[in-house]
Design a protein around this motif. Structure first.
Motif, mmCIF file in Angstrom:
data_model
loop_
_atom_site.group_PDB
_atom_site.id
_atom_site.type_symbol
_atom_site.label_atom_id
_atom_site.label_comp_id
_atom_site.label_asym_id
_atom_site.label_seq_id
_atom_site.Cartn_x
_atom_site.Cartn_y
_atom_site.Cartn_z
ATOM 1 N N SER A 74 80.142 24.061 81.618
ATOM 2 C CA SER A 74 79.448 24.693 80.504
ATOM 3 C C SER A 74 80.205 25.928 80.034
ATOM 4 N N ARG A 124 74.269 23.024 70.218
ATOM 5 C CA ARG A 124 74.690 21.730 70.778
ATOM 6 C C ARG A 124 73.597 21.130 71.647
ATOM 7 N N THR A 125 72.975 21.956 72.479
ATOM 8 C CA THR A 125 71.909 21.470 73.352
ATOM 9 C C THR A 125 70.760 20.884 72.538
ATOM 10 N N VAL A 128 71.875 17.605 70.686
ATOM 11 C CA VAL A 128 71.970 16.480 71.625
ATOM 12 C C VAL A 128 70.568 15.962 71.948
ATOM 13 N N ASP A 135 75.696 13.028 73.331
ATOM 14 C CA ASP A 135 76.510 14.238 73.264
ATOM 15 C C ASP A 135 77.789 14.069 72.447
ATOM 16 N N ALA A 139 79.443 16.740 69.925
ATOM 17 C CA ALA A 139 80.670 17.420 70.351
ATOM 18 C C ALA A 139 81.776 17.266 69.315
#
Length: 160
Positions: A74, A124-125, A128, A135, A139
């Motif tokens: 991460s 992003r979290t 997703v 993901d 990404a």
């Protein structure tokens, strides 16, 4: 260029560092090589050298590839976070140096890196989760945002 605009561009290149750590050094090297920013006679003039541009570009591409791997840590882990702070500060300082605001650019780049790291992680979290846990597409979009955003910041240094 006004002090405010220089600091804004340094902040934005720091945000890019929060998304992809190795994109900003490659981008500022390209900006120097393309004469979008003038680093002649400064501590950062080495960035315009073709070997530097090539090496930093290769490293940035490798990062884009390795970011897609499932075992990539991460961006919020201490080592990853610190690397983004350092790179954001460096790239911000380079942009600031072109207009005589090295230390202001350094600080703005570091602040941008914090914003980009934490904001990029959250975005992003959430994206997703919204796409059912997929993901890779998220990404890849983040890669495009980082690269295009980085070059947009660099191009703006030549325009404003």
């Amino acid at each position: 260029m006004t002090h405010f605009l220089v600091l804004l561009l340094a902040l934005l290149i720091g945000v890019v560092a929060g998304l992809r750590a190795l994109t900003p050094p490659a981008v500022v090297a390209w900006a120097a090589a393309l004469h979008w920013i003038n680093l002649d006679g400064t501590w950062a003039q080495w960035l315009a050298h073709p070997i530097t541009v090539t090496v930093l570009t290769i490293l940035a591409v490798v990062e884009l590839i390795t970011d897609q791997l499932p075992k990539t840590p991460s961006r919020k882990t201490p080592v990853q976070f610190l690397a983004r702070l350092i790179v954001g500060a460096f790239a911000g300082a380079v942009i600031g140096t072109a207009w005589g605001y090295t230390f202001g650019g350094l600080g703005a780049g570091m602040i941008g890196a914090v914003l980009g790291t934490l904001g990029g992680y959250e975005a992003r979290t959430r994206l997703v989760a919204a796409t059912g846990g997929r993901d890779l597409p998220v990404a890849l979009v983040e890669d495009v945002v980082a690269v295009v955003g980085g070059f947009a910041v660099a191009a703006l240094t030549a325009v404003v």
